[in-house]
Structures are given as structure tokens and as C-alpha cells.
Design a protein around this motif. Structure first.
Motif, PDB file in Angstrom:
ATOM      1  N   GLY A   1       3.044  -0.430  -0.982  1.00 34.54           N
ATOM      2  CA  GLY A   1       4.133  -0.981  -0.184  1.00 34.54           C
ATOM      3  C   GLY A   1       4.177  -2.496  -0.164  1.00 34.54           C
ATOM      4  O   GLY A   1       3.193  -3.189  -0.488  1.00 34.54           O
ATOM      5  N   SER A   2       5.298  -3.021   0.268  1.00 36.11           N
ATOM      6  CA  SER A   2       5.519  -4.466   0.325  1.00 36.11           C
ATOM      7  C   SER A   2       4.411  -5.163   1.101  1.00 36.11           C
ATOM      8  O   SER A   2       4.011  -4.709   2.184  1.00 36.11           O
ATOM      9  CB  SER A   2       6.821  -4.773   1.055  1.00 36.11           C
TER      10      SER A   2
ATOM     11  N   GLY B   1       1.140   2.011   2.713  1.00 36.98           N
ATOM     12  CA  GLY B   1       2.217   1.503   3.556  1.00 36.98           C
ATOM     13  C   GLY B   1       2.405   0.004   3.437  1.00 36.98           C
ATOM     14  O   GLY B   1       1.476  -0.738   3.074  1.00 36.98           O
ATOM     15  N   ALA B   2       3.595  -0.443   3.798  1.00 42.81           N
ATOM     16  CA  ALA B   2       3.884  -1.880   3.788  1.00 42.81           C
ATOM     17  C   ALA B   2       2.875  -2.601   4.673  1.00 42.81           C
ATOM     18  O   ALA B   2       2.547  -2.140   5.774  1.00 42.81           O
ATOM     19  CB  ALA B   2       5.303  -2.109   4.297  1.00 42.81           C
TER      20      ALA B   2
ATOM     21  N   LYS C   1      -1.519   9.232   2.058  1.00 40.62           N
ATOM     22  CA  LYS C   1      -0.688   8.118   2.509  1.00 40.62           C
ATOM     23  C   LYS C   1      -1.481   7.330   3.549  1.00 40.62           C
ATOM     24  O   LYS C   1      -1.964   7.905   4.525  1.00 40.62           O
ATOM     25  CB  LYS C   1       0.563   8.717   3.155  1.00 40.62           C
TER      26      LYS C   1
ATOM     27  N   ASN D   1       7.097  -5.460  -8.650  1.00 36.92           N
ATOM     28  CA  ASN D   1       8.319  -5.994  -8.049  1.00 36.92           C
ATOM     29  C   ASN D   1       8.165  -7.473  -7.664  1.00 36.92           C
ATOM     30  O   ASN D   1       7.081  -8.052  -7.761  1.00 36.92           O
ATOM     31  CB  ASN D   1       8.712  -5.122  -6.852  1.00 36.92           C
TER      32      ASN D   1
ATOM     33  N   VAL E   1       0.205   6.826  -1.475  1.00 37.11           N
ATOM     34  CA  VAL E   1       1.226   5.906  -0.951  1.00 37.11           C
ATOM     35  C   VAL E   1       0.526   4.934   0.000  1.00 37.11           C
ATOM     36  O   VAL E   1      -0.144   5.353   0.945  1.00 37.11           O
ATOM     37  CB  VAL E   1       2.320   6.681  -0.184  1.00 37.11           C
TER      38      VAL E   1
ATOM     39  N   MET F   1       5.260  -2.817  -4.862  1.00 36.64           N
ATOM     40  CA  MET F   1       6.470  -3.302  -4.185  1.00 36.64           C
ATOM     41  C   MET F   1       6.382  -4.807  -3.891  1.00 36.64           C
ATOM     42  O   MET F   1       5.316  -5.421  -4.051  1.00 36.64           O
ATOM     43  CB  MET F   1       6.720  -2.445  -2.961  1.00 36.64           C
ATOM     44  N   PRO F   2       7.509  -5.413  -3.471  1.00 35.49           N
ATOM     45  CA  PRO F   2       7.551  -6.876  -3.365  1.00 35.49           C
ATOM     46  C   PRO F   2       6.414  -7.459  -2.518  1.00 35.49           C
ATOM     47  O   PRO F   2       6.120  -6.986  -1.421  1.00 35.49           O
ATOM     48  CB  PRO F   2       8.909  -7.130  -2.711  1.00 35.49           C
TER      49      PRO F   2
ATOM     50  N   HIS G   1       4.805   1.976  -8.520  1.00 33.05           N
ATOM     51  CA  HIS G   1       5.659   0.896  -8.017  1.00 33.05           C
ATOM     52  C   HIS G   1       4.805  -0.012  -7.140  1.00 33.05           C
ATOM     53  O   HIS G   1       4.314   0.418  -6.095  1.00 33.05           O
ATOM     54  CB  HIS G   1       6.830   1.477  -7.223  1.00 33.05           C
TER      55      HIS G   1
ATOM     56  N   VAL H   1      -2.245   8.316   7.381  1.00 40.96           N
ATOM     57  CA  VAL H   1      -1.222   8.581   8.408  1.00 40.96           C
ATOM     58  C   VAL H   1      -1.521   9.958   8.973  1.00 40.96           C
ATOM     59  O   VAL H   1      -1.730  10.906   8.228  1.00 40.96           O
ATOM     60  CB  VAL H   1       0.193   8.568   7.801  1.00 40.96           C
TER      61      VAL H   1
ATOM     62  N   VAL I   1      -1.830   3.640   6.034  1.00 34.22           N
ATOM     63  CA  VAL I   1      -1.140   2.484   6.629  1.00 34.22           C
ATOM     64  C   VAL I   1      -2.149   1.679   7.441  1.00 34.22           C
ATOM     65  O   VAL I   1      -3.214   2.180   7.810  1.00 34.22           O
ATOM     66  CB  VAL I   1       0.026   2.915   7.566  1.00 34.22           C
ATOM     67  N   GLY I   2      -1.788   0.452   7.754  1.00 32.89           N
ATOM     68  CA  GLY I   2      -2.540  -0.339   8.727  1.00 32.89           C
ATOM     69  C   GLY I   2      -3.612  -1.232   8.155  1.00 32.89           C
ATOM     70  O   GLY I   2      -3.843  -1.307   6.953  1.00 32.89           O
TER      71      GLY I   2
HETATM   72  C1  COA Z   1       3.889   4.286   4.758  1.00 27.89           C
HETATM   73  C2  COA Z   1       5.287   4.849   4.679  1.00 27.89           C
HETATM   74  C3  COA Z   1       5.549   5.388   3.282  1.00 27.89           C
HETATM   75  C4  COA Z   1       5.342   5.983   5.701  1.00 27.89           C
HETATM   76  O1  COA Z   1       6.575   6.592   5.652  1.00 27.89           O
HETATM   77  P1  COA Z   1       6.775   8.018   6.426  1.00 27.89           P
HETATM   78  O2  COA Z   1       5.936   9.059   5.798  1.00 27.89           O
HETATM   79  O3  COA Z   1       8.241   8.252   6.483  1.00 27.89           O
HETATM   80  O4  COA Z   1       6.127   7.768   7.833  1.00 27.89           O
HETATM   81  P2  COA Z   1       6.810   7.592   9.253  1.00 27.89           P
HETATM   82  O5  COA Z   1       7.885   6.559   9.191  1.00 27.89           O
HETATM   83  O6  COA Z   1       7.151   8.957   9.753  1.00 27.89           O
HETATM   84  O7  COA Z   1       5.608   6.985  10.100  1.00 27.89           O
HETATM   85  C5  COA Z   1       4.442   7.734  10.427  1.00 27.89           C
HETATM   86  C6  COA Z   1       3.594   6.887  11.345  1.00 27.89           C
HETATM   87  O8  COA Z   1       3.040   5.782  10.610  1.00 27.89           O
HETATM   88  C7  COA Z   1       3.492   4.535  11.173  1.00 27.89           C
HETATM   89  N1  COA Z   1       3.794   3.647  10.036  1.00 27.89           N
HETATM   90  C8  COA Z   1       4.689   3.866   9.043  1.00 27.89           C
HETATM   91  N2  COA Z   1       4.642   2.882   8.153  1.00 27.89           N
HETATM   92  C9  COA Z   1       3.710   2.014   8.599  1.00 27.89           C
HETATM   93  C10 COA Z   1       3.226   0.790   8.068  1.00 27.89           C
HETATM   94  N3  COA Z   1       3.692   0.298   6.925  1.00 27.89           N
HETATM   95  N4  COA Z   1       2.242   0.178   8.773  1.00 27.89           N
HETATM   96  C11 COA Z   1       1.758   0.689   9.930  1.00 27.89           C
HETATM   97  N5  COA Z   1       2.187   1.857  10.468  1.00 27.89           N
HETATM   98  C12 COA Z   1       3.159   2.497   9.793  1.00 27.89           C
HETATM   99  C13 COA Z   1       4.719   4.872  12.000  1.00 27.89           C
HETATM  100  O9  COA Z   1       4.915   3.940  13.036  1.00 27.89           O
HETATM  101  C14 COA Z   1       4.353   6.248  12.504  1.00 27.89           C
HETATM  102  O10 COA Z   1       3.439   6.121  13.559  1.00 27.89           O
HETATM  103  P3  COA Z   1       3.513   7.095  14.857  1.00 27.89           P
HETATM  104  O11 COA Z   1       3.256   8.488  14.311  1.00 27.89           O
HETATM  105  O12 COA Z   1       2.404   6.585  15.722  1.00 27.89           O
HETATM  106  O13 COA Z   1       4.872   6.924  15.411  1.00 27.89           O
HETATM  107  C15 COA Z   1       6.375   3.786   4.968  1.00 27.89           C
HETATM  108  O14 COA Z   1       6.497   3.503   6.333  1.00 27.89           O
HETATM  109  C16 COA Z   1       6.133   2.466   4.218  1.00 27.89           C
HETATM  110  O15 COA Z   1       5.452   1.542   4.683  1.00 27.89           O
HETATM  111  N6  COA Z   1       6.742   2.387   2.996  1.00 27.89           N
HETATM  112  C17 COA Z   1       6.728   1.219   2.161  1.00 27.89           C
HETATM  113  C18 COA Z   1       8.138   0.652   2.151  1.00 27.89           C
HETATM  114  C19 COA Z   1       8.280  -0.567   1.289  1.00 27.89           C
HETATM  115  O16 COA Z   1       7.398  -1.392   1.162  1.00 27.89           O
HETATM  116  N7  COA Z   1       9.450  -0.655   0.656  1.00 27.89           N
HETATM  117  C20 COA Z   1       9.764  -1.698  -0.273  1.00 27.89           C
HETATM  118  C21 COA Z   1      10.903  -1.221  -1.140  1.00 27.89           C
HETATM  119  S1  COA Z   1      11.033  -2.105  -2.668  1.00 27.89           S
END
Ligand code: COA
Length: 210
Positions: free
Chosen positions: A168-169, A186-187, A200, A132, A184, A150-151, A148, A209, A202-203
Motif C-alpha cells: 500500500g501507499s 496496508g497503506a 493482509k 507506482n 496485502v 503503490m505510490p 503493485h 487485520v 496493517v499498522g
Molecule cells: C489494508 C487494506 C487493503 C484493507 O482493506 P479492507 O480489507 O477493505 O479492510 P477494511 O477497510 O474493512 O478495514 C479493516 C480494519 O483495518 C483497518 N485498516 C484498514 N486499512 C488500514 C491501514 N492502511 N492502516 C491501519 N488500519 C487500517 C480499518 O480501520 C479496520 O479496522 P476496524 O476493524 O478496527 O474498524 C486497505 O485499507 C489499504 O490500506 N489499501 C491500500 C490502498 C492504497 O494504498 N491504495 C493506493 C492506490 S494506487
């Protein structure tokens, strides 16, 4: 010479992003397909069909196709690919005019590289995977099918990404890391260790997660 025709599956934002790339290749979009019946065509004079079966065969005979389905729907993209190929349509790879793809990189059928993205030497982008906007895939990375990137994501050299994984982005993947199939990222994550299948993370540094 007759203008080549193309059918685009999906009529939402991703289709709008693909449209100028498609038209820049000299292809004419003759039909959109979108299962969401409320969706309206954003291309004047171009019909939108809710199902593949409704596509007029004479208008789409020997046409190309592009799949404008983003997000984490890589498996869906591959399934749509099978259905459209079975109807005699052919996939195109799409590279934005402002992207850079090294001559030694390989893009498989249906791969998309969007604006300002970079795909470096000897990298491979699998079928219907998306690199992306502004993402960077460095030398010798191997990206599977239906992925994917992402951006703004950055993959350092020799990273391997399994089929259907999403990055993720603005995530950063350090050199030689392996991302498992269906994982997966995370962004904004910084991935410093291998990630297993369907996990999955993150961080900074990335961790699963809970
Ligand atoms: C990682 C990801 C897939 C998780 O989605 P999810 O399964 O719905 O997870 P939730 O939103 O329920 O979050 C779960 C926990 O992780 C944390 N979390 C979610 N995404 C995070 C991220 N990117 N970085 C840090 N923490 C993140 C939430 O705060 C939550 O913490 P908590 O349990 O302490 O409250 C999503 O948040 C993400 O980052 N997706 C990428 C989106 C993107 O880049 N899109 C571009 C489109 S082109």
C-alpha cells in the motif's frame, strides 16, 4: 520510419498516467480496450473497444500492448497478457522519464515504473508489476509478477515480494523481509517481520487485520 503502434488495455485513470510514457517512447496508441461499455476514449480519434475480439486485426497486426489495470488486479494483468500475446501482440516495459532504474536492475515484460520512482542496483521487477509514483525499491529487491508497489512505498534492500502481492501507499518494508504471494500490505504500514501468503497486514508495526 513507420511509427510503431500500441494497444492499451484499460481506459481509466491508469491509462491516462501511462499515455505520456507510451508516447514518449515514440509509440502511437491506436486502440483502447475496456469492458466498461460506458467508458469513453480520452484520446481524440482513438477508438475504444469493449472486447478483444472486436479489435480490428489489420490495424493491430504486430502492435505492442500495455495493460492499464492497476489496484490489486495482478492476476488479471497476467491473464490479459496471455490473451494479447495469443493475438500476436507484444508487451512493452514502461519507465517514466522522471524515474530512475539502475543499469543492473532487471525489468520483466510489461513492468511499469512511474514518475519519480526508483529501482536500485540488482533489483528485479517481475512481469506486469507496477512500481507506482514515488515508490522506492532498493538494492537486490526481488519483486514477483503481477505485484503493485503503490505510490510512495519504500522497500529497503533485499526485500522479496511474492507474485500478486500489493504494497500500500507509503508503506515501509524493512531490509530482507519476505512478503508472501498474494499478501496485502496496508497503506502506511511498517513491516518488521515476514508476511505469509495471502495475509493482509496493517499498522505500525504491521499486524494481520482481524
Ligand atoms: C489494508 C487494506 C487493503 C484493507 O482493506 P479492507 O480489507 O477493505 O479492510 P477494511 O477497510 O474493512 O478495514 C479493516 C480494519 O483495518 C483497518 N485498516 C484498514 N486499512 C488500514 C491501514 N492502511 N492502516 C491501519 N488500519 C487500517 C480499518 O480501520 C479496520 O479496522 P476496524 O476493524 O478496527 O474498524 C486497505 O485499507 C489499504 O490500506 N489499501 C491500500 C490502498 C492504497 O494504498 N491504495 C493506493 C492506490 S494506487
Amino acid at each position: 520510419m513507420a511509427v510503431k503502434k500500441i494497444v492499451v488495455w484499460g481506459a481509466s485513470g491508469h491509462a491516462k498516467v501511462l499515455r505520456p510514457i507510451i508516447e514518449g517512447k515514440g509509440l502511437r496508441i491506436v486502440a483502447l480496450i475496456d469492458q466498461n461499455k460506458d467508458m469513453e476514449s480520452f484520446i481524440p480519434g482513438c477508438p475504444i473497444f469493449p472486447a478483444l475480439e472486436e479489435l480490428p486485426p489489420e490495424e493491430t497486426k504486430n502492435a505492442f500492448f500495455a495493460i492499464a489495470v492497476g489496484g490489486d488486479k495482478g492476476r488479471e494483468r497476467l491473464h490479459i497478457h496471455e490473451r494479447l500475446c495469443a493475438r500476436g501482440l507484444s508487451p512493452v516495459t514502461l519507465v517514466h522519464g522522471a524515474a530512475w532504474v539502475a543499469a543492473s536492475a532487471r525489468l520483466e515484460d510489461g513492468a511499469q515504473v512511474l514518475g519519480m520512482a526508483a529501482v536500485s542496483e540488482e533489483a528485479r521487477i517481475g512481469m506486469h508489476s507496477i512500481v507506482n509514483t514515488n515508490a522506492s525499491v532498493d538494492h537486490e529487491c526481488l519483486i514477483g509478477q503481477g505485484c503493485h508497489i503503490m505510490p510512495g512505498a519504500t522497500l529497503a534492500g533485499c526485500v522479496e515480494v511474492g507474485d500478486f502481492a500489493t504494497i500500500g501507499s507509503n508503506a515501509t518494508i524493512l531490509p530482507r523481509i519476505r512478503i508472501g504471494r498474494g499478501a496485502v500490505i496496508g497503506a502506511g504500514a511498517v513491516v518488521t517481520r515476514d508476511v505469509a501468503e495471502n495475509v493482509k497486514v496493517v499498522g505500525v508495526p504491521a499486524a494481520p487485520v482481524r
